[in-house]
Design a protein around this motif. Structure first.
Motif, PDB file in Angstrom:
ATOM      1  N   MET A 216       0.900  -1.153  -0.054  1.00 30.89           N
ATOM      2  CA  MET A 216       0.113  -0.103  -0.122  1.00 30.89           C
ATOM      3  C   MET A 216       0.790   1.318  -0.101  1.00 30.89           C
ATOM      4  O   MET A 216       0.784   2.204  -0.757  1.00 30.89           O
ATOM      5  CB  MET A 216      -0.940  -0.073   1.173  1.00 30.89           C
ATOM      6  CG  MET A 216      -1.996  -1.092   1.166  1.00 30.89           C
ATOM      7  SD  MET A 216      -3.468  -0.667   2.271  1.00 30.89           S
ATOM      8  CE  MET A 216      -2.525  -0.915   3.860  1.00 30.89           C
ATOM      9  N   ARG A 217       1.785   1.345   0.921  1.00 32.95           N
ATOM     10  CA  ARG A 217       2.799   2.610   0.853  1.00 32.95           C
ATOM     11  C   ARG A 217       3.477   2.874  -0.282  1.00 32.95           C
ATOM     12  O   ARG A 217       3.725   4.043  -0.629  1.00 32.95           O
ATOM     13  CB  ARG A 217       3.601   2.263   2.100  1.00 32.95           C
ATOM     14  CG  ARG A 217       3.311   1.842   3.616  1.00 32.95           C
ATOM     15  CD  ARG A 217       2.446   2.985   4.121  1.00 32.95           C
ATOM     16  NE  ARG A 217       2.007   2.532   5.417  1.00 32.95           N
ATOM     17  CZ  ARG A 217       0.753   2.011   5.741  1.00 32.95           C
ATOM     18  NH1 ARG A 217       0.089   1.669   4.771  1.00 32.95           N
ATOM     19  NH2 ARG A 217       0.306   1.628   6.994  1.00 32.95           N
ATOM     20  N   ARG A 218       3.753   1.862  -1.344  1.00 35.05           N
ATOM     21  CA  ARG A 218       4.566   2.035  -2.122  1.00 35.05           C
ATOM     22  C   ARG A 218       3.545   2.542  -3.545  1.00 35.05           C
ATOM     23  O   ARG A 218       4.191   3.220  -4.414  1.00 35.05           O
ATOM     24  CB  ARG A 218       5.117   0.434  -2.865  1.00 35.05           C
ATOM     25  CG  ARG A 218       6.126   0.248  -1.963  1.00 35.05           C
ATOM     26  CD  ARG A 218       6.775  -1.044  -2.743  1.00 35.05           C
ATOM     27  NE  ARG A 218       6.037  -1.880  -3.250  1.00 35.05           N
ATOM     28  CZ  ARG A 218       5.974  -3.195  -2.340  1.00 35.05           C
ATOM     29  NH1 ARG A 218       6.583  -3.291  -1.298  1.00 35.05           N
ATOM     30  NH2 ARG A 218       5.146  -4.260  -2.777  1.00 35.05           N
ATOM     31  N   ILE A 219       2.340   2.768  -3.371  1.00 37.57           N
ATOM     32  CA  ILE A 219       1.529   3.280  -4.582  1.00 37.57           C
ATOM     33  C   ILE A 219       1.574   4.750  -4.414  1.00 37.57           C
ATOM     34  O   ILE A 219       1.311   5.356  -3.374  1.00 37.57           O
ATOM     35  CB  ILE A 219       0.020   2.809  -4.294  1.00 37.57           C
ATOM     36  CG1 ILE A 219       0.155   1.198  -4.433  1.00 37.57           C
ATOM     37  CG2 ILE A 219      -0.783   3.491  -5.471  1.00 37.57           C
ATOM     38  CD1 ILE A 219      -1.195   0.569  -4.101  1.00 37.57           C
ATOM     39  N   GLU A 220       1.899   5.511  -5.429  1.00 41.61           N
ATOM     40  CA  GLU A 220       1.908   6.721  -5.578  1.00 41.61           C
ATOM     41  C   GLU A 220       0.428   7.366  -6.262  1.00 41.61           C
ATOM     42  O   GLU A 220      -0.034   6.812  -7.263  1.00 41.61           O
ATOM     43  CB  GLU A 220       3.057   7.308  -6.672  1.00 41.61           C
ATOM     44  CG  GLU A 220       2.877   8.673  -6.947  1.00 41.61           C
ATOM     45  CD  GLU A 220       4.217   9.229  -8.000  1.00 41.61           C
ATOM     46  OE1 GLU A 220       4.261  10.334  -8.180  1.00 41.61           O
ATOM     47  OE2 GLU A 220       4.742   8.330  -8.459  1.00 41.61           O
ATOM     48  N   VAL A 221      -0.138   8.053  -5.582  1.00 38.99           N
ATOM     49  CA  VAL A 221      -1.618   8.344  -5.855  1.00 38.99           C
ATOM     50  C   VAL A 221      -1.174   9.850  -6.398  1.00 38.99           C
ATOM     51  O   VAL A 221      -0.988  10.930  -5.835  1.00 38.99           O
ATOM     52  CB  VAL A 221      -2.357   8.583  -4.671  1.00 38.99           C
ATOM     53  CG1 VAL A 221      -3.691   8.917  -4.881  1.00 38.99           C
ATOM     54  CG2 VAL A 221      -2.565   7.127  -3.848  1.00 38.99           C
ATOM     55  N   ILE A 222      -1.933  10.147  -7.696  1.00 35.49           N
ATOM     56  CA  ILE A 222      -2.153  11.532  -8.292  1.00 35.49           C
ATOM     57  C   ILE A 222      -3.500  11.880  -8.348  1.00 35.49           C
ATOM     58  O   ILE A 222      -4.336  11.048  -9.217  1.00 35.49           O
ATOM     59  CB  ILE A 222      -1.193  11.325  -9.486  1.00 35.49           C
ATOM     60  CG1 ILE A 222       0.476  11.133  -9.229  1.00 35.49           C
ATOM     61  CG2 ILE A 222      -1.120  12.651 -10.295  1.00 35.49           C
ATOM     62  CD1 ILE A 222       1.254  10.918 -10.501  1.00 35.49           C
ATOM     63  N   ARG A 223      -3.483  13.134  -8.313  1.00 35.22           N
ATOM     64  CA  ARG A 223      -5.065  13.711  -8.603  1.00 35.22           C
ATOM     65  C   ARG A 223      -4.926  14.056  -9.884  1.00 35.22           C
ATOM     66  O   ARG A 223      -4.456  15.072 -10.237  1.00 35.22           O
ATOM     67  CB  ARG A 223      -5.489  14.506  -7.534  1.00 35.22           C
ATOM     68  CG  ARG A 223      -7.222  15.042  -7.947  1.00 35.22           C
ATOM     69  CD  ARG A 223      -7.429  16.240  -7.184  1.00 35.22           C
ATOM     70  NE  ARG A 223      -8.984  16.315  -7.489  1.00 35.22           N
ATOM     71  CZ  ARG A 223      -9.270  17.290  -8.702  1.00 35.22           C
ATOM     72  NH1 ARG A 223      -8.291  17.853  -9.247  1.00 35.22           N
ATOM     73  NH2 ARG A 223     -10.516  17.615  -8.985  1.00 35.22           N
ATOM     74  N   ASP A 224      -5.558  13.669 -11.066  1.00 33.20           N
ATOM     75  CA  ASP A 224      -5.675  14.113 -12.344  1.00 33.20           C
ATOM     76  C   ASP A 224      -6.835  13.241 -13.140  1.00 33.20           C
ATOM     77  O   ASP A 224      -7.251  12.218 -12.770  1.00 33.20           O
ATOM     78  CB  ASP A 224      -4.165  13.978 -12.919  1.00 33.20           C
ATOM     79  CG  ASP A 224      -4.085  14.926 -14.071  1.00 33.20           C
ATOM     80  OD1 ASP A 224      -5.019  15.518 -14.623  1.00 33.20           O
ATOM     81  OD2 ASP A 224      -2.782  14.607 -14.571  1.00 33.20           O
ATOM     82  N   ASP A 225      -6.853  14.016 -14.412  1.00 34.36           N
ATOM     83  CA  ASP A 225      -8.010  13.336 -15.174  1.00 34.36           C
ATOM     84  C   ASP A 225      -6.885  12.196 -16.118  1.00 34.36           C
ATOM     85  O   ASP A 225      -5.954  12.623 -16.426  1.00 34.36           O
ATOM     86  CB  ASP A 225      -8.554  14.190 -16.147  1.00 34.36           C
ATOM     87  CG  ASP A 225      -9.214  13.755 -17.276  1.00 34.36           C
ATOM     88  OD1 ASP A 225      -8.495  13.440 -18.526  1.00 34.36           O
ATOM     89  OD2 ASP A 225     -10.358  13.061 -17.135  1.00 34.36           O
ATOM     90  N   HIS A 226      -7.218  10.931 -16.319  1.00 35.89           N
ATOM     91  CA  HIS A 226      -6.561  10.009 -16.676  1.00 35.89           C
ATOM     92  C   HIS A 226      -6.087  10.438 -18.343  1.00 35.89           C
ATOM     93  O   HIS A 226      -4.919  10.096 -18.627  1.00 35.89           O
ATOM     94  CB  HIS A 226      -6.772   8.473 -16.591  1.00 35.89           C
ATOM     95  CG  HIS A 226      -8.409   8.318 -16.923  1.00 35.89           C
ATOM     96  ND1 HIS A 226      -9.458   7.993 -16.340  1.00 35.89           N
ATOM     97  CD2 HIS A 226      -8.850   8.387 -18.470  1.00 35.89           C
ATOM     98  CE1 HIS A 226     -10.454   7.907 -16.801  1.00 35.89           C
ATOM     99  NE2 HIS A 226     -10.059   8.007 -18.351  1.00 35.89           N
ATOM    100  N   TYR A 227      -7.001  10.991 -18.990  1.00 34.11           N
ATOM    101  CA  TYR A 227      -6.774  11.403 -20.309  1.00 34.11           C
ATOM    102  C   TYR A 227      -5.542  12.325 -20.347  1.00 34.11           C
ATOM    103  O   TYR A 227      -4.587  12.238 -21.024  1.00 34.11           O
ATOM    104  CB  TYR A 227      -7.950  11.822 -21.070  1.00 34.11           C
ATOM    105  CG  TYR A 227      -7.832  11.985 -22.471  1.00 34.11           C
ATOM    106  CD1 TYR A 227      -6.954  11.165 -23.285  1.00 34.11           C
ATOM    107  CD2 TYR A 227      -8.430  13.252 -23.191  1.00 34.11           C
ATOM    108  CE1 TYR A 227      -6.787  11.709 -24.615  1.00 34.11           C
ATOM    109  CE2 TYR A 227      -8.331  13.434 -24.462  1.00 34.11           C
ATOM    110  CZ  TYR A 227      -7.345  12.617 -25.236  1.00 34.11           C
ATOM    111  OH  TYR A 227      -7.339  12.657 -26.445  1.00 34.11           O
TER     112      TYR A 227
END
Length: 260
Positions: free
Chosen positions: A155-166
């Motif tokens: 879980m800790r390794r996942i980088e979360v980014i807020r963006d529209d995927h396109y």
């Protein structure tokens, strides 16, 4: 959104709430004996509540409480740790050291499984456009304690980014990740998936288009993977090979790229 604490505020809860307020650039509001429903009515927005055991969000037009929990990911992970096969890993052909881009992160169940598969030598990036789901996933993946060290490390390794995927895909370099993955909201709800149904109204309603898949094919080195309801016409419309599973209400589809 605004952030507040549980009704019984402590110094620890206050510190955590203000930390999240800073992290997500959201205003903190004192409770002062006011109910969450009253806060929603006054500020006309979703309310993030920092409690002793968990952080949850109360949506403006819903009485439900949305919170992060790995749910079925833990069940799936236990099977992996026991040496059993896992459909996502098998279909995406995930191996140690690979890179995985989840374009529809949600509450990160599939990204957790991918992170377990690719290990510390690999990488997993999750893209989430919705503010509520982004906050829940980012905060939950960074802080949830499952009791299993390997699971928590994944879980800790996942980088979360807020963006529209396109938008994210258009900015990404060609052949920059091994696998690009999509898990859009199913057009037909699966009644047995209560966790997913509870956030359907919070998820992005943007459909997966031919243009989006074209960008995904450019960015992916090996394959693009789509998860969808077994009756979905997306597999055919978007050119995916549908991998049918008799006992499952959802199927995976693949676009193979490494031989092109």
């Amino acid at each position: 959104m605004i952030i507040t604490t549980a009704s019984r505020t402590t110094s620890d809860l206050l510190s955590k709430a203000k930390e999240l307020s800073h992290t997500f650039d959201l205003p903190y509001k004192e409770r002062n004996g006011v109910s969450v429903e009253q806060l929603k009515a006054h500020y006309q927005t979703d309310v993030v509540v920092v409690g002793k055991d968990r952080v949850f969000i109360s949506p403006i037009n819903d009485e439900s409480k949305l919170f992060f929990h790995p749910n079925l990911a833990m069940v799936r992970a236990k099977r992996i740790f026991n040496g059993e096969k896992e459909p996502l890993i098998e279909t995406a052909q995930l191996r140690e050291g690979m890179s995985f881009l989840d374009c529809t992160l949600g509450l990160a169940s599939d990204s957790i499984i991918a992170s377990i598969a690719v290990g510390s030598a690999g990488s997993v990036i999750g893209i989430e456009y919705n503010d509520v789901l982004h906050l829940l996933a980012k905060q939950g993946l960074a802080s949830h304690v499952s009791g299993n060290q390997l699971f928590d490390q994944a879980m800790r390794r996942i980088e979360v980014i807020r963006d529209d995927h396109y938008s994210f895909l258009k900015k990404a370099k060609t052949n920059s990740v091994d696998i690009v993955y999509f898990d859009p909201m199913f057009s037909a709800p699966i009644n047995t998936s209560s966790g997913m149904n509870s956030i359907r109204n919070q998820a992005s309603s943007n459909d997966i288009t031919i243009e989006i898949i074209a960008e995904a094919k450019r960015v992916a080195r090996k394959r693009v993977v789509l998860k969808d309801h077994w009756k979905s016409d997306r597999f055919t419309k978007l050119g995916f090979t549908q991998h049918r599973r008799k006992t499952s209400l959802f199927h995976y589809g693949t676009l193979e790229l490494d031989e092109q």
